[in-house]
Structures are given as structure tokens and as C-alpha cells.
Design an enzyme around this catalytic site. Structure first.
Site, PDB file in Angstrom:
ATOM      1  N   GLY A 113       0.813  -1.208   0.000  1.00 27.75           N
ATOM      2  CA  GLY A 113       0.000   0.000   0.000  1.00 27.75           C
ATOM      3  C   GLY A 113       0.847   1.259   0.000  1.00 27.75           C
ATOM      4  N   THR A 135       1.697   3.489  -2.671  1.00 24.22           N
ATOM      5  CA  THR A 135       1.636   4.439  -3.785  1.00 24.22           C
ATOM      6  C   THR A 135       1.344   5.870  -3.324  1.00 24.22           C
ATOM      7  OG1 THR A 135      -0.706   3.898  -4.157  1.00 24.22           O
ATOM      8  CG2 THR A 135       0.940   2.689  -5.463  1.00 24.22           C
ATOM      9  N   GLY A 164       0.764   8.586   0.550  1.00 24.49           N
ATOM     10  CA  GLY A 164       0.653   8.741   1.987  1.00 24.49           C
ATOM     11  C   GLY A 164       1.839   8.223   2.776  1.00 24.49           C
ATOM     12  N   SER A 183      -1.841   1.769  14.727  1.00 21.75           N
ATOM     13  CA  SER A 183      -2.344   3.128  14.929  1.00 21.75           C
ATOM     14  C   SER A 183      -2.610   3.342  16.407  1.00 21.75           C
ATOM     15  CB  SER A 183      -3.647   3.338  14.149  1.00 21.75           C
ATOM     16  OG  SER A 183      -4.307   4.530  14.535  1.00 21.75           O
ATOM     17  N   TYR A 212     -12.477  -0.012  12.618  1.00 27.74           N
ATOM     18  CA  TYR A 212     -11.098   0.342  12.281  1.00 27.74           C
ATOM     19  C   TYR A 212     -10.173   0.094  13.474  1.00 27.74           C
ATOM     20  CZ  TYR A 212      -7.014   3.289  11.350  1.00 27.74           C
ATOM     21  OH  TYR A 212      -5.730   3.764  11.193  1.00 27.74           O
TER      22      TYR A 212
END
Length: 264
Positions: free
Chosen positions: A14, A16, A18, A141, A154
Site C-alpha cells: 500500500g 503508492t 501517503g 495506529s 477500524y
């Protein structure tokens, strides 16, 4: 401290945009050969072009594959059968009330945020063990510790990342392969920037200012009292992937500005 990852190959899922892209750039700047991953060939090609512009001498490749599926992992493995460093960054997020979150959304978040990392780690760590050296990082996170009431689905996945990283570190004890979790807080990535843009435009302030206001309003326990940059998160990840971090494993490394009110 000079971090030199020459002769190491790193896969960043993941990546690509940020935080993932910032991690890929940081690893490439430290000499690693970096594999960019995204779901579409267009996004991968754009990221590779951007990375080569920033670091013309970097060794970078790309694989378009949806790692939330077993088929996506097979595509990645066929293109890149081995890696020394694995950063499980792939993830999605979104606010939704618990009572309005369907089974399908729960399953989607589990497949993308949890199972993708399990699959990739299961595929690549055996060769690291055989070689006697490796680095695995799960991007969790602060929401995995401070579960948001408006994003329970999440927060659950980010808690799962912590459990998997700790357990896998213990499973690989004594092998020379370290496994850690890194916990960002609110970070001014491209995705967060899009979320903040309407607020910034309405108030005629910068995205940075809008992010800082968000942190002070929604994460008042923050010690730095501002939003972090993707590069600040990437710095922790690059160190965790380095030779110098050889005694750091099974850890939850926080880059969340002190939001989590704990000394542990």
C-alpha cells in the site's frame, strides 16, 4: 547514526501514496531496493515516477496487486519471490457508527487491514529466517489503543495488528528476524489532506493549520499539539528496519505525539 540498507530488498504494501510512500522513499534513500505496491498499475507507475524524480539513483520496482486477496499475494510473490524487509502498511479507514456498520464492511476492513499483513508475513518470513536476518513491521495506529467510538471496526483491526506483531515476534525468537508494530497518530497524508481540505478552504487556512486544529479538538491529549507528517512516521519505520534496531522486537513503537496517555 548512518542507516545503510544497501543490498537489502524491501516490500512496502500500500505504498503508492501517503505514509506508505514516505516509508518507501525513506528506505530507498537508505540504499534499499524498494518494491512499491498498489492495487492498480497506474497508481504504481505514478508512484515509481515520483520516487525516481526525488531519488534518481534509487533502485525501485513496482507490483500492482490487491493484497486483500490470496490472488493478489500470488501476483506479488510471482514478481518478487523474496525480501529482507517487509512493511505491512496497506490499510483503509473510515468513520461509521457501530450500529450502521454491516458484516460486509467488517469483513472488508479485516481483509485489508489484518489478513493482508498475515498473508504477506506468512509468505516472506520463512526465507528471512533461513537467511538469519529480516525485518517485519506492521503499521498499526494509536486507534488500536484508543478505540475511536466512531470507528470501532477500524480500531479493532489496528489492535489486531499489535497482537499479530507481538505474537509473530515471539514465534520468530532467536532467528535474527525482528517483528514490530509502529503506531502513527493523526498524520497529514494525502488521504487526510483530502478530508481536511473542505475545512481548510472554509476557514481560509492551510491544511497544516486545519490538521493542527483537528488534533487539538479531537485528540486533546496530544503532547505535540499538532498533526504529524508522513515523513515523521517513516523515520521511525526506517530505523526499525535498520541494522541498528537489532535488539528491538515485539515492540509497539508510538509515533502519535503522546496522544496515548500511558508511560508504558
Amino acid at each position: 547514526m548512518l542507516i545503510d540498507l544497501t543490498d537489502k530488498t524491501a516490500i512496502v504494501t500500500g505504498s503508492t501514496g501517503g505514509i506508505g510512500f514516505a516509508i518507501a522513499q525513506g528506505l530507498a534513500a537508505s540504499g534499499a531496493t524498494v518494491i512499491i505496491n498498489g492495487r492498480t498499475q497506474t497508481s504504481v507507475d505514478n508512484a515509481l515516477k515520483q520516487l525516481k524524480t526525488a531519488l534518481p539513483e534509487a533502485s525501485v520496482r513496482g507490483v500492482a496487486a490487491d493484497l486483500s486477496t490470496a490472488e493478489g499475494l500470488a501476483t506479488l510473490q510471482a514478481a518478487e519471490p523474496k525480501a529482507d524487509i517487509l512493511v505491512n502498511n496497506l490499510g483503509i479507514y473510515g468513520q461509521q457508527d457501530f450500529f450502521e456498520t454491516s458484516d460486509e464492511v467488517w469483513q472488508q476492513f479485516f481483509d485489508v487491514n489484518v489478513l493482508s499483513g498475515v498473508r504477506v508475513a506468512r509468505a516472506y518470513t520463512p526465507a528471512m529466517v533461513e537467511k538469519g536476518w529480516g525485518r517485519v513491521v506492521f503499521i498499526s495506529s494509536e486507534s488500536g489503543l484508543n478505540i475511536p467510538a466512531d470507528m470501532i471496526h477500524y480500531g479493532f483491526t489496528k489492535s489486531a495488528n499489535l497482537s499479530i506483531a507481538r505474537g509473530l515476534a515471539k514465534r520468530l525468537a532467536g532467528t535474527g528476524v525482528t517483528v514490530n508494530a509502529v503506531l502513527p497518530g493523526p498524520t497529514l497524508s494525502a488521504g487526510v489532506g483530502e478530508m481536511l481540505k473542505p475545512i481548510a478552504d472554509k476557514k481560509n487556512i492551510s491544511l497544516q493549520q486545519a490538521g493542527d486544529e483537528f488534533v487539538r479538538a479531537k485528540r486533546p491529549s496530544s503532547i505535540i499539539q499538532r498533526i504529524a507528517s508522513s515523513e515523521e512516521v517513516a523515520n521511525m519505520v526506517v530505523y526499525t528496519c535498520s541494522h541498528q534496531a537489532s535488539a528491538t522486537t515485539g515492540a509497539a513503537l508510538r509515533v502519535e505525539g503522546g496522544i496515548v496517555d500511558s508511560i508504558g
